[in-house]
Design a protein around this motif. Structure first.
Motif, PDB file in Angstrom:
ATOM      1  N   LYS A   1      -1.743   8.087  11.899  1.00  0.00           N
ATOM      2  CA  LYS A   1      -1.603   6.752  12.463  1.00  0.00           C
ATOM      3  C   LYS A   1      -2.429   5.779  11.640  1.00  0.00           C
ATOM      4  O   LYS A   1      -3.577   6.055  11.329  1.00  0.00           O
ATOM      5  CB  LYS A   1      -2.060   6.730  13.919  1.00  0.00           C
ATOM      6  CG  LYS A   1      -1.174   7.533  14.828  1.00  0.00           C
ATOM      7  CD  LYS A   1      -1.632   7.440  16.259  1.00  0.00           C
ATOM      8  CE  LYS A   1      -0.718   8.274  17.149  1.00  0.00           C
ATOM      9  NZ  LYS A   1      -1.130   8.230  18.541  1.00  0.00           N
ATOM     10  N   VAL A   2      -1.823   4.672  11.315  1.00  0.00           N
ATOM     11  CA  VAL A   2      -2.500   3.622  10.568  1.00  0.00           C
ATOM     12  C   VAL A   2      -2.527   2.380  11.446  1.00  0.00           C
ATOM     13  O   VAL A   2      -1.512   1.985  12.000  1.00  0.00           O
ATOM     14  CB  VAL A   2      -1.756   3.301   9.246  1.00  0.00           C
ATOM     15  CG1 VAL A   2      -2.416   2.145   8.526  1.00  0.00           C
ATOM     16  CG2 VAL A   2      -1.711   4.538   8.363  1.00  0.00           C
ATOM     17  N   SER A   3      -3.704   1.804  11.551  1.00  0.00           N
ATOM     18  CA  SER A   3      -3.815   0.565  12.307  1.00  0.00           C
ATOM     19  C   SER A   3      -3.868  -0.584  11.313  1.00  0.00           C
ATOM     20  O   SER A   3      -4.865  -0.759  10.602  1.00  0.00           O
ATOM     21  CB  SER A   3      -5.080   0.563  13.171  1.00  0.00           C
ATOM     22  OG  SER A   3      -5.309  -0.736  13.673  1.00  0.00           O
ATOM     23  N   ARG A   4      -2.795  -1.323  11.268  1.00  0.00           N
ATOM     24  CA  ARG A   4      -2.733  -2.477  10.367  1.00  0.00           C
ATOM     25  C   ARG A   4      -3.863  -3.459  10.680  1.00  0.00           C
ATOM     26  O   ARG A   4      -4.525  -3.969   9.793  1.00  0.00           O
ATOM     27  CB  ARG A   4      -1.370  -3.151  10.511  1.00  0.00           C
ATOM     28  CG  ARG A   4      -1.212  -4.350   9.628  1.00  0.00           C
ATOM     29  CD  ARG A   4       0.211  -4.892   9.735  1.00  0.00           C
ATOM     30  NE  ARG A   4       0.337  -6.011   8.838  1.00  0.00           N
ATOM     31  CZ  ARG A   4       0.820  -7.187   9.201  1.00  0.00           C
ATOM     32  NH1 ARG A   4       1.226  -7.386  10.422  1.00  0.00           N
ATOM     33  NH2 ARG A   4       0.904  -8.164   8.331  1.00  0.00           N
TER      34      ARG A   4
ATOM     35  N   THR B   1      -2.478  -2.970   1.450  1.00  0.00           N
ATOM     36  CA  THR B   1      -2.050  -1.816   2.241  1.00  0.00           C
ATOM     37  C   THR B   1      -1.630  -2.250   3.641  1.00  0.00           C
ATOM     38  O   THR B   1      -0.586  -1.820   4.147  1.00  0.00           O
ATOM     39  CB  THR B   1      -3.176  -0.770   2.320  1.00  0.00           C
ATOM     40  OG1 THR B   1      -3.492  -0.333   0.989  1.00  0.00           O
ATOM     41  CG2 THR B   1      -2.779   0.418   3.179  1.00  0.00           C
ATOM     42  N   ALA B   2      -2.432  -3.119   4.254  1.00  0.00           N
ATOM     43  CA  ALA B   2      -2.093  -3.619   5.599  1.00  0.00           C
ATOM     44  C   ALA B   2      -0.773  -4.370   5.570  1.00  0.00           C
ATOM     45  O   ALA B   2       0.071  -4.189   6.453  1.00  0.00           O
ATOM     46  CB  ALA B   2      -3.211  -4.513   6.130  1.00  0.00           C
TER      47      ALA B   2
ATOM     48  N   ASN C   1       1.718  -4.083   3.315  1.00  0.00           N
ATOM     49  CA  ASN C   1       2.821  -3.147   3.055  1.00  0.00           C
ATOM     50  C   ASN C   1       3.121  -2.286   4.278  1.00  0.00           C
ATOM     51  O   ASN C   1       4.285  -2.021   4.591  1.00  0.00           O
ATOM     52  CB  ASN C   1       2.496  -2.253   1.856  1.00  0.00           C
ATOM     53  CG  ASN C   1       2.548  -3.013   0.551  1.00  0.00           C
ATOM     54  OD1 ASN C   1       3.125  -4.090   0.459  1.00  0.00           O
ATOM     55  ND2 ASN C   1       1.912  -2.469  -0.466  1.00  0.00           N
ATOM     56  N   TYR C   2       2.074  -1.860   4.963  1.00  0.00           N
ATOM     57  CA  TYR C   2       2.274  -1.067   6.172  1.00  0.00           C
ATOM     58  C   TYR C   2       2.989  -1.896   7.238  1.00  0.00           C
ATOM     59  O   TYR C   2       3.899  -1.415   7.902  1.00  0.00           O
ATOM     60  CB  TYR C   2       0.937  -0.543   6.699  1.00  0.00           C
ATOM     61  CG  TYR C   2       1.112   0.352   7.892  1.00  0.00           C
ATOM     62  CD1 TYR C   2       1.548   1.656   7.739  1.00  0.00           C
ATOM     63  CD2 TYR C   2       0.873  -0.115   9.176  1.00  0.00           C
ATOM     64  CE1 TYR C   2       1.741   2.483   8.834  1.00  0.00           C
ATOM     65  CE2 TYR C   2       1.061   0.702  10.281  1.00  0.00           C
ATOM     66  CZ  TYR C   2       1.484   1.999  10.102  1.00  0.00           C
ATOM     67  OH  TYR C   2       1.686   2.806  11.188  1.00  0.00           O
TER      68      TYR C   2
ATOM     69  N   ALA D   1       6.620  -2.148   6.352  1.00  0.00           N
ATOM     70  CA  ALA D   1       7.307  -0.882   6.608  1.00  0.00           C
ATOM     71  C   ALA D   1       7.517  -0.677   8.108  1.00  0.00           C
ATOM     72  O   ALA D   1       8.589  -0.231   8.542  1.00  0.00           O
ATOM     73  CB  ALA D   1       6.508   0.279   6.017  1.00  0.00           C
ATOM     74  N   GLU D   2       6.492  -1.015   8.892  1.00  0.00           N
ATOM     75  CA  GLU D   2       6.616  -0.901  10.353  1.00  0.00           C
ATOM     76  C   GLU D   2       7.723  -1.818  10.874  1.00  0.00           C
ATOM     77  O   GLU D   2       8.532  -1.412  11.709  1.00  0.00           O
ATOM     78  CB  GLU D   2       5.288  -1.309  11.002  1.00  0.00           C
ATOM     79  CG  GLU D   2       4.583  -0.209  11.690  1.00  0.00           C
ATOM     80  CD  GLU D   2       3.331  -0.696  12.403  1.00  0.00           C
ATOM     81  OE1 GLU D   2       2.944  -1.876  12.308  1.00  0.00           O
ATOM     82  OE2 GLU D   2       2.727   0.139  13.073  1.00  0.00           O
TER      83      GLU D   2
ATOM     84  N   SER E   1      11.088  -0.390   9.930  1.00  0.00           N
ATOM     85  CA  SER E   1      11.418   0.772  10.765  1.00  0.00           C
ATOM     86  C   SER E   1      11.880   0.326  12.144  1.00  0.00           C
ATOM     87  O   SER E   1      12.871   0.837  12.677  1.00  0.00           O
ATOM     88  CB  SER E   1      10.199   1.691  10.914  1.00  0.00           C
ATOM     89  OG  SER E   1       9.890   2.285   9.691  1.00  0.00           O
TER      90      SER E   1
END
Length: 127
Positions: free
Chosen positions: A18-21, A98-99, A101-102, A105-106, A109
Motif C-alpha cells: 500500500k502506498v499513501s500518496r 512518485t506521489a 505518478n502514483y 495510476a490510481e 485504475s
C-alpha cells in the motif's frame, strides 16, 4: 510534524503493498521545510565570508602556501555542501514525482474499474 518511517512494511515477496500518496506529499513537504531552514543558515557563504585574506597570513612563501591550503579546504567544503543540497533536493523531487505518478495510476485504475460492467454471461466487460 515528524512523520518518520512507515511502521508496518510488507514482508518480502508479499503481494500487497500500500502506498499513501498523501504520506509521500507530506513527507516531501517536511523535507523541503528542513532543507529551506538549512539553506537559510548560509553555511557555505559563512565559510567564504570568514576565510582570511591572503595578506592576513603574511607576505612570505609559507603564508601564501597556507592560504592556498585554506582556500582549497573551503572550496572542498563548499562543493560537498552544494552536492548534499542537490542530492537532498533530488530526494524531495523524487518523492513528489512518485506521489504524482502514483496518483495518476490510481486515478486511471479507478477510471477503468468504473468502466467495467457485467456482460450477458455475468462476466466483466470493459465499456
Amino acid at each position: 510534524m515528524a512523520l518518520g518511517h512507515p511502521r508496518n512494511l510488507p514482508a518480502a515477496g508479499s503481494k500487497e503493498i500500500k502506498v499513501s500518496r498523501q504520506w509521500l506529499i507530506d513527507y516531501a513537504d517536511e523535507l523541503q521545510r528542513e532543507l529551506d531552514r538549512l539553506k537559510q543558515k548560509r553555511y557555505k557563504e559563512t565559510i567564504q565570508d570568514t576565510t582570511p585574506p591572503e595578506a592576513a597570513l603574511g607576505n612570505y612563501t609559507a603564508g601564501r602556501s597556507f592560504h592556498g591550503t585554506i582556500r582549497q579546504a573551503r572550496d572542498g567544503i563548499g562543493n560537498s555542501y552544494d552536492q548534499f543540497i542537490t542530492a537532498y533536493q533530488n530526494v524531495i523531487n523524487s518523492l513528489r514525482t512518485t506521489a504524482d505518478n502514483y496518483g495518476k495510476a490510481e486515478d486511471k485504475s479507478k477510471e477503468n474499474i468504473d468502466k467495467v460492467r457485467p456482460n450477458s454471461t455475468g462476466g466483466p466487460t470493459l465499456v
